[in-house]
Design an enzyme around this catalytic site. Structure first.
Site, PDB file in Angstrom:
ATOM      1  N   LYS A  41       1.369  -2.642   4.522  1.00  0.00           N
ATOM      2  CA  LYS A  41       0.582  -3.624   3.784  1.00  0.00           C
ATOM      3  C   LYS A  41      -0.686  -3.930   4.588  1.00  0.00           C
ATOM      4  O   LYS A  41      -0.816  -3.524   5.719  1.00  0.00           O
ATOM      5  CB  LYS A  41       1.397  -4.903   3.570  1.00  0.00           C
TER       6      LYS A  41
ATOM      7  N   GLU B 289       0.479 -12.737   5.092  1.00  0.00           N
ATOM      8  CA  GLU B 289       1.536 -12.187   4.218  1.00  0.00           C
ATOM      9  C   GLU B 289       2.857 -12.115   4.973  1.00  0.00           C
ATOM     10  O   GLU B 289       3.919 -12.483   4.455  1.00  0.00           O
ATOM     11  CB  GLU B 289       1.137 -10.791   3.729  1.00  0.00           C
TER      12      GLU B 289
ATOM     13  N   GLY C 263      -5.734  -5.189   1.822  1.00  0.00           N
ATOM     14  CA  GLY C 263      -6.661  -6.281   1.519  1.00  0.00           C
ATOM     15  C   GLY C 263      -6.951  -7.157   2.729  1.00  0.00           C
ATOM     16  O   GLY C 263      -7.695  -8.144   2.615  1.00  0.00           O
TER      17      GLY C 263
ATOM     18  N   ASP D 222       0.838  -1.206   0.000  1.00  0.00           N
ATOM     19  CA  ASP D 222       0.000   0.000   0.000  1.00  0.00           C
ATOM     20  C   ASP D 222       0.867   1.247   0.000  1.00  0.00           C
ATOM     21  O   ASP D 222       0.498   2.266  -0.581  1.00  0.00           O
ATOM     22  CB  ASP D 222      -0.938  -0.023   1.208  1.00  0.00           C
TER      23      ASP D 222
HETATM   24  C1  5RP Z   1      -3.176  -7.018   0.889  1.00  0.00           C
HETATM   25  C2  5RP Z   1      -1.971  -6.198   0.668  1.00  0.00           C
HETATM   26  C3  5RP Z   1      -1.719  -5.726  -0.733  1.00  0.00           C
HETATM   27  O1  5RP Z   1      -0.442  -6.100  -1.102  1.00  0.00           O
HETATM   28  C4  5RP Z   1      -1.842  -4.246  -0.801  1.00  0.00           C
HETATM   29  O2  5RP Z   1      -3.109  -3.877  -0.276  1.00  0.00           O
HETATM   30  C5  5RP Z   1      -1.672  -3.718  -2.221  1.00  0.00           C
HETATM   31  O3  5RP Z   1      -2.759  -4.097  -2.981  1.00  0.00           O
HETATM   32  P1  5RP Z   1      -2.902  -3.776  -4.527  1.00  0.00           P
HETATM   33  O4  5RP Z   1      -1.873  -4.590  -5.239  1.00  0.00           O
HETATM   34  O5  5RP Z   1      -4.309  -4.202  -4.846  1.00  0.00           O
HETATM   35  O6  5RP Z   1      -2.699  -2.303  -4.726  1.00  0.00           O
HETATM   36  O7  5RP Z   1      -1.201  -5.908   1.535  1.00  0.00           O
HETATM   37  O8  5RP Z   1      -3.341  -7.331   2.251  1.00  0.00           O
END
Ligand code: 5RP
Length: 219
Positions: free
Chosen positions: A93, A102, A96, A83
């Site tokens: 991060k 992760e 999502g 993010d």
């Molecule tokens: C999910 C994450 C993602 O890596 C992060 O939100 C980036 O997402 P995107 O690739 O859709 O921009 O940490 O938990």
């Protein structure tokens, strides 16, 4: 290039790091593009470890074998989005909601390959609200402690993590020492983990720009 085209470009570039063995795979839209690219070279790998149920389902839909992390000794690379990321490879991060898994899969990989578009590169982390995964009964206590740390926590409404927990998104932080804050928040009783990836930062950043993919490396 649109933001989505930048995400696709970095996903394609990440495939160059897939040499074989088992691959750790992150979660989110950029990770999804990586999974689609990984499918094209799936004969090269022995399988993948997924950082979320959503990623496991997408890998399986491409016929890529999903392995239990406990049955895997380790892996060479983990590929995931972010993010926010700094030039020191510290990240926020968890947009999502998959931050805990992760972080676990990333911990088992030799190299963290971060795939991100240029909007994610920042000088100071914290404009993106910091996700904190919390055991449900500790939600109010942890929220009060996060306020003491200078943040404004907001419950992510209607969301439960793959681990059955809730997420507090902490607004208003300007994170000048991400390594220290990551440890401090993780010390709060009831916190499972937080979305700062600073103690174990990325090793490679593939950054999508209007002119193509820029590669930043610490390996
Ligand atoms: C999910 C994450 C993602 O890596 C992060 O939100 C980036 O997402 P995107 O690739 O859709 O921009 O940490 O938990």
């Amino acid at each position: 290039m649109t933001q989505d085209e930048m995400k696709q470009a970095v996903a394609r570039a990440a495939v160059d790091y897939v040499k074989g063995g088992i691959i750790g795979v992150g979660t989110g839209s950029t990770a999804n593009y990586f999974i689609d690219e990984l499918a094209k070279v799936k004969g090269r790998i022995d399988g993948a470890v997924a950082s979320s149920e959503a990623t496991a389902n997408r890998l399986k839909s491409h016929g890529i074998e999903v392995l239990d992390l406990n049955s895997v000794g380790g892996m060479e690379i983990y590929v995931d989005g972010a993010d926010e990321i700094t030039r020191n490879y510290h990240m926020i991060k968890g947009g999502g909601g998959a931050l805990t898994r992760e972080k676990i899969v990333a911990a088992c990989a030799k190299y963290f390959i971060c795939v991100a578009d240029q909007t994610k590169l920042v000088d100071v982390l914290g404009k993106f609200p910091l996700p904190v995964e919390v055991i449900p009964m500790a939600r109010s206590y942890v929220a009060r402690e996060l306020v003491k740390l200078g943040g404004q926590p907001k419950l992510r409404e209607g969301f439960t993590t793959d681990n059955g927990n809730v997420i507090l998104d902490v607004h208003g932080l300007s994170i000048l020492d991400p390594v220290a804050l990551e440890s401090e928040i993780n010390q709060l009783t009831g916190v499972v983990t937080n979305g700062l990836f600073a103690r174990r930062p990325a090793d490679v950043l593939l950054l999508g720009t209007e002119n193509g993919v820029d590669t930043y490396k610490d390996i």
